[in-house]
Scaffold this motif. Sequence first.
Motif, PDB file in Angstrom:
ATOM      1  N   PHE A  90      -7.001   3.395  -5.997  1.00  0.00           N
ATOM      2  CA  PHE A  90      -6.644   2.407  -4.821  1.00  0.00           C
ATOM      3  C   PHE A  90      -5.481   2.868  -4.189  1.00  0.00           C
ATOM      4  O   PHE A  90      -4.442   3.336  -4.721  1.00  0.00           O
ATOM      5  N   GLN A 143      -2.925  -3.150  -2.673  1.00  0.00           N
ATOM      6  CA  GLN A 143      -3.423  -4.454  -3.519  1.00  0.00           C
ATOM      7  C   GLN A 143      -2.506  -5.596  -2.881  1.00  0.00           C
ATOM      8  O   GLN A 143      -1.888  -5.303  -2.059  1.00  0.00           O
ATOM      9  N   THR A 197     -12.757  -2.526  -0.413  1.00  0.00           N
ATOM     10  CA  THR A 197     -12.534  -3.209  -1.384  1.00  0.00           C
ATOM     11  C   THR A 197     -13.113  -3.136  -2.609  1.00  0.00           C
ATOM     12  O   THR A 197     -14.334  -2.858  -2.603  1.00  0.00           O
ATOM     13  N   ASN A 248      -0.639  -9.453  -3.843  1.00  0.00           N
ATOM     14  CA  ASN A 248      -0.308 -10.147  -4.989  1.00  0.00           C
ATOM     15  C   ASN A 248       1.182 -10.844  -4.430  1.00  0.00           C
ATOM     16  O   ASN A 248       1.628 -10.461  -3.341  1.00  0.00           O
ATOM     17  N   LEU A 292      -4.565  -2.501 -13.162  1.00  0.00           N
ATOM     18  CA  LEU A 292      -4.394  -2.105 -11.701  1.00  0.00           C
ATOM     19  C   LEU A 292      -3.337  -1.137 -11.701  1.00  0.00           C
ATOM     20  O   LEU A 292      -3.429  -0.264 -10.838  1.00  0.00           O
ATOM     21  N   ASN A 298       1.131  -1.085  -0.200  1.00  0.00           N
ATOM     22  CA  ASN A 298      -0.045  -0.008  -0.044  1.00  0.00           C
ATOM     23  C   ASN A 298       0.783   1.247  -0.098  1.00  0.00           C
ATOM     24  O   ASN A 298       2.151   1.131   0.275  1.00  0.00           O
ATOM     25  N   MET A 303      -8.565  -0.899  -1.443  1.00  0.00           N
ATOM     26  CA  MET A 303      -7.654  -2.131  -1.883  1.00  0.00           C
ATOM     27  C   MET A 303      -8.306  -2.602  -3.058  1.00  0.00           C
ATOM     28  O   MET A 303      -9.465  -2.955  -3.108  1.00  0.00           O
ATOM     29  N   ARG A 304      -7.777  -3.087  -4.144  1.00  0.00           N
ATOM     30  CA  ARG A 304      -8.076  -3.934  -5.169  1.00  0.00           C
ATOM     31  C   ARG A 304      -7.637  -5.098  -4.545  1.00  0.00           C
ATOM     32  O   ARG A 304      -6.690  -5.576  -4.156  1.00  0.00           O
TER      33      ARG A 304
END
Length: 347
Positions: free
Chosen positions: A219, A222, A202, A224, A210, A167, A183-184
């Motif tokens: 956002f 995220q 979200t 990942n 993105l 973030n 957040m995505r």
Amino acid sequence: MLKVQGAASAALGRRDLLRSGVGALAALGAPRIVHAAGTGRALKMSYLFDHDSQLGAGADEFARRTKSATDGAWRIDQYPGGAFGGELEMIEALRKGELDLAFITGAVFANVAPGFGILDLPFLFRNAAHAHAVLDGPIGRTMLDRFRQHDLVALAWGENGMRHITNSLRPIHTPEDLRGLKMRVPQSDVMLRCFRQLGVDTAPMAFPALYGALESGRFDGQENPIAVIRAAEFDRVQQHLTLTGHIYSNAVIFMSKDAWSSLGAKERGVFLEAAHAGGAASRQRAGRDDREGVDILRASGMQVVSMVNRAAFRAALEPTWSNFATEFGPDLVSRIEAVPTATGNRG
């Protein structure tokens, strides 16, 4: 390095392609393609990330094994970087026979059948080695077979990696630190509802868009795997990384029913073996990137929170987590949690 078809495409760097999304691909008028050498029958294989990624490593090994075992009778042409759209679009392209093969990450599987959402439960897996033991055993084999009911031929499991949070606002040490963040998350109902339980604002978004959404501030963050964070260069628009390892992100090598039906029995065996080798290669690449990538991201300027209290995060997910466990089957959840981690596997 990704090979790009056409002079206009070649002018774009990898980062620009990742940021530009599917709309830019359409504007260019030509998909990005990694041609396999040889004159054998060509099959089209797509995946979401760049060729230089864990999915690309798996696709390369799959293509190499297929070509070698068939003496060049078959070749795999790769279309990386979302050339066929997002992963839900790839699934539809497989079903329609417009795409022969795809390496798809597990975040969208619950959209195929809700039961697959069990793999999206945060903190279900202790680590990657535990996930490997589950997916390589009876539970994983049964799940691969279930895709046939949904007009998809699942050849083998691969890996996207353990998912971590980034973030642009503040370090995340506790579940309370997530409250109020925008957040995505991927297109997974389980992940959406679990993050909302943590107080996160979200919304889902297909991956190709993105980077721009993070850059613009739509956002704040995220989540990942490390390999994806590095490949997409999210460190340029995200200051904080927290190694939550909250979800093990699997992937599956799929084949369309049309392409599968065109194979003889011996060829099917070849493709299955090649797919298992490709899945293993993606795991090896994801593991290497996980080990080495954090230091690289730290050196790029990201502030890294390397340890969190997983039990505290898991407790903060109640009652949403338990509701999902009941929906998917508490017996199955218990079976997954009880699977031992094989000695020597990556944790």
